[in-house]
Motif scaffolding. Sequence first.
Motif, PDB file in Angstrom:
ATOM      1  N   SER A  31      41.834  68.689  71.731  1.00 50.08           N
ATOM      2  CA  SER A  31      42.341  67.328  71.743  1.00 50.08           C
ATOM      3  C   SER A  31      43.859  67.359  71.811  1.00 50.08           C
ATOM      4  N   ALA A  32      44.449  66.192  72.097  1.00 51.05           N
ATOM      5  CA  ALA A  32      45.911  66.107  72.118  1.00 51.05           C
ATOM      6  C   ALA A  32      46.475  66.441  70.745  1.00 51.05           C
ATOM      7  N   ALA A  33      45.775  66.015  69.694  1.00 50.07           N
ATOM      8  CA  ALA A  33      46.242  66.305  68.334  1.00 50.07           C
ATOM      9  C   ALA A  33      46.299  67.807  68.090  1.00 50.07           C
ATOM     10  N   GLN A  34      45.275  68.511  68.565  1.00 45.19           N
ATOM     11  CA  GLN A  34      45.262  69.966  68.412  1.00 45.19           C
ATOM     12  C   GLN A  34      46.384  70.616  69.229  1.00 45.19           C
ATOM     13  N   ASP A  35      46.607  70.087  70.419  1.00 40.66           N
ATOM     14  CA  ASP A  35      47.650  70.633  71.282  1.00 40.66           C
ATOM     15  C   ASP A  35      49.025  70.430  70.660  1.00 40.66           C
ATOM     16  N   LEU A  36      49.180  69.335  69.925  1.00 40.38           N
ATOM     17  CA  LEU A  36      50.470  69.009  69.318  1.00 40.38           C
ATOM     18  C   LEU A  36      50.670  69.663  67.958  1.00 40.38           C
ATOM     19  N   THR A  37      49.602  70.183  67.372  1.00 38.28           N
ATOM     20  CA  THR A  37      49.695  70.791  66.046  1.00 38.28           C
ATOM     21  C   THR A  37      50.290  72.188  66.135  1.00 38.28           C
ATOM     22  N   LEU A 169      52.917  59.057  80.892  1.00 39.98           N
ATOM     23  CA  LEU A 169      52.083  58.528  79.819  1.00 39.98           C
ATOM     24  C   LEU A 169      52.733  58.766  78.460  1.00 39.98           C
ATOM     25  N   GLN A 170      53.368  59.912  78.302  1.00 33.60           N
ATOM     26  CA  GLN A 170      54.070  60.194  77.056  1.00 33.60           C
ATOM     27  C   GLN A 170      55.231  59.223  76.852  1.00 33.60           C
ATOM     28  N   GLN A 171      55.947  58.899  77.924  1.00 30.48           N
ATOM     29  CA  GLN A 171      57.053  57.949  77.838  1.00 30.48           C
ATOM     30  C   GLN A 171      56.574  56.554  77.452  1.00 30.48           C
ATOM     31  N   GLU A 172      55.316  56.260  77.814  1.00 29.21           N
ATOM     32  CA  GLU A 172      54.723  54.978  77.464  1.00 29.21           C
ATOM     33  C   GLU A 172      54.160  54.967  76.049  1.00 29.21           C
ATOM     34  N   GLY A 173      54.328  56.088  75.361  1.00 33.62           N
ATOM     35  CA  GLY A 173      53.842  56.185  73.997  1.00 33.62           C
ATOM     36  C   GLY A 173      52.407  56.628  73.862  1.00 33.62           C
ATOM     37  N   LYS A 174      51.817  57.078  74.977  1.00 32.18           N
ATOM     38  CA  LYS A 174      50.426  57.533  74.937  1.00 32.18           C
ATOM     39  C   LYS A 174      50.347  58.961  74.382  1.00 32.18           C
ATOM     40  N   ASN A 175      49.271  59.211  73.643  1.00 33.24           N
ATOM     41  CA  ASN A 175      49.070  60.530  73.037  1.00 33.24           C
ATOM     42  C   ASN A 175      48.335  61.434  74.025  1.00 33.24           C
ATOM     43  N   VAL A 176      49.015  61.737  75.130  1.00 34.68           N
ATOM     44  CA  VAL A 176      48.443  62.548  76.198  1.00 34.68           C
ATOM     45  C   VAL A 176      49.361  63.731  76.466  1.00 34.68           C
ATOM     46  N   THR A 177      48.802  64.920  76.496  1.00 36.62           N
ATOM     47  CA  THR A 177      49.635  66.116  76.661  1.00 36.62           C
ATOM     48  C   THR A 177      49.208  66.992  77.839  1.00 36.62           C
ATOM     49  N   GLN A 178      48.025  66.728  78.415  1.00 33.43           N
ATOM     50  CA  GLN A 178      47.511  67.595  79.466  1.00 33.43           C
ATOM     51  C   GLN A 178      46.791  66.780  80.536  1.00 33.43           C
ATOM     52  N   TRP A 179      46.412  67.461  81.640  1.00 31.99           N
ATOM     53  CA  TRP A 179      45.641  66.823  82.694  1.00 31.99           C
ATOM     54  C   TRP A 179      44.346  67.600  82.931  1.00 31.99           C
ATOM     55  N   LYS A 180      43.453  66.968  83.697  1.00 27.37           N
ATOM     56  CA  LYS A 180      42.201  67.590  84.085  1.00 27.37           C
ATOM     57  C   LYS A 180      42.158  67.748  85.598  1.00 27.37           C
ATOM     58  N   VAL A 181      41.420  68.746  86.051  1.00 31.21           N
ATOM     59  CA  VAL A 181      41.134  68.917  87.474  1.00 31.21           C
ATOM     60  C   VAL A 181      39.622  68.900  87.628  1.00 31.21           C
ATOM     61  N   PHE A 216      49.318  73.189  80.832  1.00 30.25           N
ATOM     62  CA  PHE A 216      49.166  71.771  81.145  1.00 30.25           C
ATOM     63  C   PHE A 216      47.729  71.392  81.479  1.00 30.25           C
ATOM     64  N   ALA A 217      46.875  72.341  81.731  1.00 30.70           N
ATOM     65  CA  ALA A 217      45.485  72.030  82.082  1.00 30.70           C
ATOM     66  C   ALA A 217      44.614  71.974  80.836  1.00 30.70           C
ATOM     67  N   ASP A 218      44.094  70.812  80.536  1.00 33.63           N
ATOM     68  CA  ASP A 218      43.104  70.701  79.470  1.00 33.63           C
ATOM     69  C   ASP A 218      41.798  71.317  79.935  1.00 33.63           C
ATOM     70  N   ALA A 219      41.439  71.024  81.180  1.00 38.54           N
ATOM     71  CA  ALA A 219      40.198  71.565  81.735  1.00 38.54           C
ATOM     72  C   ALA A 219      40.290  71.600  83.251  1.00 38.54           C
ATOM     73  N   ILE A 220      39.742  72.657  83.830  1.00 41.95           N
ATOM     74  CA  ILE A 220      39.585  72.781  85.267  1.00 41.95           C
ATOM     75  C   ILE A 220      38.078  72.866  85.484  1.00 41.95           C
TER      76      ILE A 220
END
Length: 283
Positions: A31-37, A169-181, A216-220
């Motif tokens: 999760s983003a929380a885990q990525d940020l921890t 998305l981060q600039q908009e205050g969203k708790n997003v740190t990665q993308w998916k493919v 940057f890849a959460d999942a491929i």
Amino acid sequence: MGGMKYMGSFLWCAIFLYYVSVNTISVVGISAAQDLTLTPKELQALTKFREMVKPRLENEHDYMKSDIYLIRWLRAKNLNLRQAENMLMENLKWRKQYNIDGIHDEDWSDMFQDYPYTNDTFDLAGRPIGAFSLSDWDFRKAIASGKQVRLFRFMIKLLDEATNAVLRLQQEGKNVTQWKVLMNMEGFNLVQHGCGSCLPGFSYFVQAYENYYPGFADAIVTINTPSAFQVVLNLVRPVFTPQTRESLKVFGTNRAQWMAYLDKEISKDQRYPEYGGTRKPRF
């Protein structure tokens, strides 16, 4: 050829093969929380790293000075400060040398026509998704028509575009740190995608992702992945990092299996029909 370094965005076509001989692999993401921890060791290293690179980032983009961006380079080098610094500086040099900041202002109309993809959907956690069908991408055609280097740069554009979406998305205050493919591998064949002139691109692509867009890849995710992809797997296997391996979700042709995974990760209205969704096709 200097242009070979452009192979960046082909992570999307190389990485999915890690366990191509099976229908699926571990589908546990973070999760983003885990990525940020940060662990205590990471926090200690980040504090030192931030001070080390601060003078050299003074005239760079603001996002490059953020902790979530800096920690990626440390994690990529197992918290080795000097190696992480060298990796980050090489990234800055590469971006300037190949004008990556200006890559999205170039005219790509011809490439969009021959190599279509979508980038307008999001998973249940709000992560942006880049999706395409390999059957639409004829690599051999690009090589035969003299567009090999241009295709490689186009793939870099896709990687950078996905990363920029996360940053917005981060600039908009969203708790997003990665993308998916998300890739549909149906239609892969060794003539169009695995020819001798095509294969080096997979290796360069993985290297570009690992070197310039680490973590940057959460999942491929690949579906309908054929066993013939073993050729590509053998080529790129040595380049994979443990983190990249963990991001791979490879599914074969068993629709029930990949549908079960996608239903848990992405709502049907954010998936096009070929991925079992209800979203109206763009093309």
